[in-house]
Design a protein around this motif. Structure first.
Motif, short mmCIF file in Angstrom:
data_model
loop_
_atom_site.label_atom_id
_atom_site.label_comp_id
_atom_site.label_asym_id
_atom_site.label_seq_id
_atom_site.Cartn_x
_atom_site.Cartn_y
_atom_site.Cartn_z
N GLN A 18 5.85 0.45 -7.90
CA GLN A 18 5.88 -0.82 -7.18
C GLN A 18 5.85 -1.96 -8.19
OE1 GLN A 18 2.54 -0.84 -4.53
NE2 GLN A 18 3.49 0.59 -3.12
N THR A 19 6.48 -3.05 -7.80
CA THR A 19 6.45 -4.24 -8.63
C THR A 19 5.09 -4.92 -8.49
OG1 THR A 19 7.25 -5.72 -6.89
CG2 THR A 19 8.92 -4.60 -8.27
N LYS A 20 4.79 -5.84 -9.39
CA LYS A 20 3.54 -6.61 -9.28
C LYS A 20 3.50 -7.35 -7.95
CE LYS A 20 1.97 -7.67 -13.92
NZ LYS A 20 1.67 -8.74 -14.87
N GLU A 21 4.64 -7.86 -7.53
CA GLU A 21 4.70 -8.61 -6.26
C GLU A 21 4.40 -7.69 -5.07
OE1 GLU A 21 5.04 -11.78 -3.66
OE2 GLU A 21 4.77 -11.72 -5.83
N GLN A 22 4.93 -6.48 -5.08
CA GLN A 22 4.64 -5.53 -4.01
C GLN A 22 3.15 -5.18 -3.97
OE1 GLN A 22 7.54 -2.64 -5.38
NE2 GLN A 22 8.65 -2.78 -3.43
N ARG A 23 2.57 -4.95 -5.15
CA ARG A 23 1.14 -4.64 -5.22
C ARG A 23 0.31 -5.82 -4.72
NH1 ARG A 23 2.71 -2.40 -10.22
NH2 ARG A 23 1.77 -4.13 -11.36
N ARG A 24 0.71 -7.04 -5.09
CA ARG A 24 0.00 -8.23 -4.65
C ARG A 24 0.05 -8.36 -3.13
NH1 ARG A 24 0.59 -12.85 -2.71
NH2 ARG A 24 2.84 -12.84 -2.71
N LYS A 25 1.22 -8.13 -2.54
CA LYS A 25 1.37 -8.21 -1.09
C LYS A 25 0.54 -7.14 -0.38
CE LYS A 25 5.94 -10.34 -0.84
NZ LYS A 25 7.34 -10.16 -0.43
N ASN A 26 0.56 -5.93 -0.91
CA ASN A 26 -0.24 -4.84 -0.32
C ASN A 26 -1.72 -5.16 -0.38
OD1 ASN A 26 2.06 -3.36 0.24
ND2 ASN A 26 1.93 -2.14 -1.62
N LEU A 27 -2.18 -5.69 -1.50
CA LEU A 27 -3.59 -6.04 -1.63
C LEU A 27 -3.96 -7.17 -0.66
CD1 LEU A 27 -6.14 -5.35 -3.14
CD2 LEU A 27 -5.47 -6.96 -4.92
N GLN A 28 -3.07 -8.11 -0.49
CA GLN A 28 -3.30 -9.20 0.45
C GLN A 28 -3.46 -8.65 1.87
OE1 GLN A 28 -3.98 -12.36 -0.35
NE2 GLN A 28 -4.42 -12.70 1.80
N LYS A 29 -2.66 -7.67 2.24
CA LYS A 29 -2.78 -7.05 3.56
C LYS A 29 -4.14 -6.38 3.73
CE LYS A 29 2.13 -6.08 4.21
NZ LYS A 29 3.15 -5.04 4.29
N VAL A 30 -4.61 -5.72 2.68
CA VAL A 30 -5.92 -5.07 2.73
C VAL A 30 -7.02 -6.12 2.91
CG1 VAL A 30 -7.61 -3.74 1.39
CG2 VAL A 30 -5.22 -3.03 1.44
N TYR A 31 -6.92 -7.23 2.18
CA TYR A 31 -7.91 -8.31 2.32
C TYR A 31 -7.91 -8.86 3.75
CZ TYR A 31 -8.59 -8.57 -2.76
OH TYR A 31 -8.88 -8.31 -4.07
N GLU A 32 -6.73 -9.04 4.32
CA GLU A 32 -6.62 -9.55 5.69
C GLU A 32 -7.24 -8.57 6.69
OE1 GLU A 32 -2.46 -10.43 6.26
OE2 GLU A 32 -2.50 -11.98 4.70
N LEU A 33 -6.97 -7.28 6.51
CA LEU A 33 -7.58 -6.27 7.39
C LEU A 33 -9.11 -6.27 7.25
CD1 LEU A 33 -5.17 -3.22 7.09
CD2 LEU A 33 -5.74 -4.47 9.17
N ALA A 34 -9.59 -6.39 6.02
CA ALA A 34 -11.04 -6.42 5.79
C ALA A 34 -11.66 -7.61 6.50
CB ALA A 34 -11.33 -6.47 4.29
N LYS A 35 -10.99 -8.73 6.46
CA LYS A 35 -11.49 -9.93 7.14
C LYS A 35 -11.52 -9.70 8.65
CE LYS A 35 -10.89 -14.92 7.18
NZ LYS A 35 -10.11 -16.04 6.68
N GLN A 36 -10.46 -9.13 9.21
CA GLN A 36 -10.41 -8.84 10.64
C GLN A 36 -11.50 -7.86 11.05
OE1 GLN A 36 -6.48 -7.42 11.58
NE2 GLN A 36 -5.49 -9.28 10.87
#
Length: 89
Positions: A18-36
């Protein structure tokens, strides 16, 4: 947790490049789920846990690694499943 395991972990993406951008987007999704899910930071946990993984790395993944290890992908699946199942225990 309310969110199903397969919504958090994409097992088909294990051992893919995965590119750095893909990893960044995936991590952002995890943070959003954690917040929810209202998952607190580990520093706020009253009960401390420790999981030690010794030298997990992409180099051991059969499809992409330079030192492929048979069963490495299945090991990562078991580890992520263990973390998911024991997150709130």
């Amino acid at each position: 947790m309310v969110t199903r395991y397969d919504k958090i972990v994409n097992e088909k993406a294990i051992a893919t490049i995965q590119t750095k951008e893909q990893r960044r987007k995936n991590l952002q999704k995890v943070y959003e789920l954690a917040k929810q899910e209202r998952v607190n930071s580990a520093k706020e946990d009253k009960k401390k846990r420790l999981l030690i993984l010794i030298d997990p790395q992409n180099d051991f993944m059969p499809q992409i690694g330079s030192l492929p290890v048979e069963g490495a992908i299945e090991d990562i699946k078991r580890i992520t499943d263990f973390i998911y199942r024991n997150n709130n225990s």
